[in-house]
Design a protein around this motif. Structure first.
Motif, mmCIF file in Angstrom:
data_model
loop_
_atom_site.group_PDB
_atom_site.id
_atom_site.type_symbol
_atom_site.label_atom_id
_atom_site.label_comp_id
_atom_site.label_asym_id
_atom_site.label_seq_id
_atom_site.Cartn_x
_atom_site.Cartn_y
_atom_site.Cartn_z
ATOM 1 N N ARG A 331 0.833 -1.193 0.000
ATOM 2 C CA ARG A 331 0.000 0.000 0.000
ATOM 3 C C ARG A 331 0.873 1.251 0.000
ATOM 4 N N CYS A 332 0.474 2.240 -0.782
ATOM 5 C CA CYS A 332 1.182 3.516 -0.785
ATOM 6 C C CYS A 332 0.701 4.326 0.414
ATOM 7 N N ASN A 333 1.638 4.738 1.247
ATOM 8 C CA ASN A 333 1.257 5.482 2.451
ATOM 9 C C ASN A 333 0.781 6.896 2.120
ATOM 10 N N GLU A 334 1.165 7.391 0.937
ATOM 11 C CA GLU A 334 0.747 8.744 0.548
ATOM 12 C C GLU A 334 -0.711 8.779 0.108
ATOM 13 N N CYS A 335 -1.063 7.850 -0.819
ATOM 14 C CA CYS A 335 -2.390 7.957 -1.431
ATOM 15 C C CYS A 335 -3.291 6.763 -1.113
ATOM 16 N N GLY A 336 -2.744 5.740 -0.475
ATOM 17 C CA GLY A 336 -3.562 4.604 -0.072
ATOM 18 C C GLY A 336 -3.765 3.557 -1.156
ATOM 19 N N GLU A 349 7.593 2.249 -5.183
ATOM 20 C CA GLU A 349 7.154 3.328 -6.068
ATOM 21 C C GLU A 349 5.687 3.117 -6.382
ATOM 22 N N CYS A 350 4.876 4.090 -6.032
ATOM 23 C CA CYS A 350 3.429 3.952 -6.212
ATOM 24 C C CYS A 350 3.072 4.032 -7.702
ATOM 25 N N ARG A 351 2.255 3.052 -8.147
ATOM 26 C CA ARG A 351 1.849 3.018 -9.558
ATOM 27 C C ARG A 351 0.792 4.083 -9.854
ATOM 28 N N ARG A 352 0.214 4.634 -8.824
ATOM 29 C CA ARG A 352 -0.792 5.661 -9.073
ATOM 30 C C ARG A 352 -0.236 7.073 -8.908
ATOM 31 N N CYS A 353 0.340 7.374 -7.709
ATOM 32 C CA CYS A 353 0.761 8.763 -7.476
ATOM 33 C C CYS A 353 2.258 8.976 -7.724
ATOM 34 N N GLY A 354 3.001 7.883 -7.958
ATOM 35 C CA GLY A 354 4.416 8.025 -8.291
ATOM 36 C C GLY A 354 5.329 8.227 -7.102
HETATM 37 ZN ZN LIG Z 1 0.448 6.565 -4.074
#
Ligand SMILES: [Zn+2]
Length: 397
Positions: A331-336, A349-354
């Motif tokens: 899970r991305c801690n920035e955007c969930g 590396e988040c696939r959504r928010c980068g």
């Molecule tokens: Zn993210």
């Protein structure tokens, strides 16, 4: 400290009687070395350090080299300095003057490792210079058996925490700190309680949501070496080789325990430094499935580490709870956003928010955040709503 809200605290004050002139002199030397240590710490840490761990990192070794204080006294002296610096910072925030702390009085802090209370014998023992030499001192309690001191000394409800020793006009006084959990812990006073998230891993033994990394490199190296040597010995197959293997295994286990103790200490200190009420670890029941390629750890090591953290946390009045580790590493801690491909070994590396981050650090923050988002609350009527970050804290929404 956040956990202050959970306890009633009382201080038992009494005069002390030492048993010999030698003990008296030893204690005087100790209290003077303590005062010097605090001044050394203040010189080294002033203007640069803000937390207990900062001061320890900056000053503890020098204190141990330049004074006769043992390890635990040196730690406590650093914490004393950190407390003094913290109040200076508070004063400056209110635009008041605050100059570098100077330690002049003959008073000294003890904790449960350096002071033991023997209620039945109405005495205490105090660690003096070095870590092992102790003096015995009798508590000069009032004659009257209704004296308030007996309430705390003999009542199991009250637990001894820490104390200060004072030397004034040729007499010794001890202020023994006691505490008992509040039954009526008021939610409104504790709703801002924070937790520390911790991720256990392979290359990092542990990482906290405050970005403290406990590297496993040295431990992994040591265990690989032990394995190599054992392999060679096994090939020789002699009786003495087998004996050596046994000795080696004992030594390895002691070394691993030593490392795990220091990591557990570090985690608990991190929680205290950030005013956390508790520590959240991953539930270890599926540890084998989650970490199939682990090197340094066996299941044994993780469980030991968890035990050590629980033990030390309880001693400091912190709670420890666990979280189902599902999604904590994906899970991305920035955007969930949760995705299998977010994580590549140590890199995240988040696939959504980068957003890019260290994978274990991202996971440590998730451990705390998901604990709160999934609606968990600690035992014993406490309440938490935030988790600690490197600076400040976050309330997940
Ligand atoms: Zn993210």
């Amino acid at each position: 400290m956040a956990s202050d809200d959970e306890y009633h605290r009382r201080t038992l004050i009494t005069r002390l009687e030492l048993r010999s002139a030698e003990d008296e002199q030893l204690l005087l030397n100790t209290i003077d070395e303590w005062r010097d240590s605090c001044n050394i710490g203040s010189d080294l840490a002033w203007e640069t350090c803000h937390t207990k761990s900062d001061v320890r990192n900056h000053a503890k070794e020098t204190i141990k080299q330049q004074t006769g204080l043992g390890d635990q006294h040196a730690t406590l002296a650093c914490h004393e300095v950190a407390g003094a610096i913290k109040s200076c910072i508070e004063r400056r925030k209110q635009d008041k003057k605050a100059s570098q702390p100077q330690f002049t009085s003959r008073s000294m802090t003890f904790d449960r490792r350096t002071l033991t209370v023997f209620p039945d014998q109405e005495k205490i023992t105090l660690t003096t210079l070095g870590d092992h030499s102790r003096v015995h001192a009798d508590l000069a309690l009032p004659e009257n058996p209704d004296g308030y001191q007996y309430d705390y000394l003999t009542d199991d409800e009250w637990a001894y925490t820490e104390s200060t020793l004072h030397y004034r006009n040729g007499e010794w006084f001890i202020h023994l700190g006691y505490r008992t959990p509040r039954d009526d812990a008021d939610e409104s006073t504790t709703q801002h309680g924070a937790v520390l998230g911790v991720d256990f891993g392979v290359n990092q033994i542990a990482v906290t949501s405050t970005a403290q990394f406990f590297d496993a490199g040295e431990l992994n190296h040591y265990r690989r070496e032990c394995k190599r040597v054992r392999g060679e010995l096994q090939e020789t197959g002699t009786q003495s080789a087998h004996r050596t293997i046994d000795q080696l295994s004992g030594r390895e286990q002691r070394y691993v325990k030593h490392i795990l103790h220091s990591v557990a200490n570090g985690i608990v200190e991190e929680a205290l430094d950030h005013d956390c009420a508790g520590i959240i670890l991953e539930d270890l029941s599926d540890i084998r499935d989650n970490l199939p390629f682990a090197q340094w750890h066996s299941e044994w090591a993780f469980r030991k580490l968890k035990d050590f953290v629980e033990y030390k946390a309880e001693y400091e009045g912190l709670f420890v709870d666990t979280l189902d580790p599902r999604n904590t590493s994906k899970r991305c801690n920035e955007c969930g956003f949760v995705h299998d491909e977010n994580r590549h070994s140590e890199a995240f590396e988040c696939r959504r928010c980068g957003k890019q981050n260290h994978a274990d650090y991202n996971a440590a923050k998730n451990v705390a955040e998901l604990y709160l988002l999934r609606g968990h609350q600690p035992p014993r009527g406490r309440s938490v709503s935030q988790y600690a970050l490197k600076s400040g804290s976050r309330t997940p929404t």
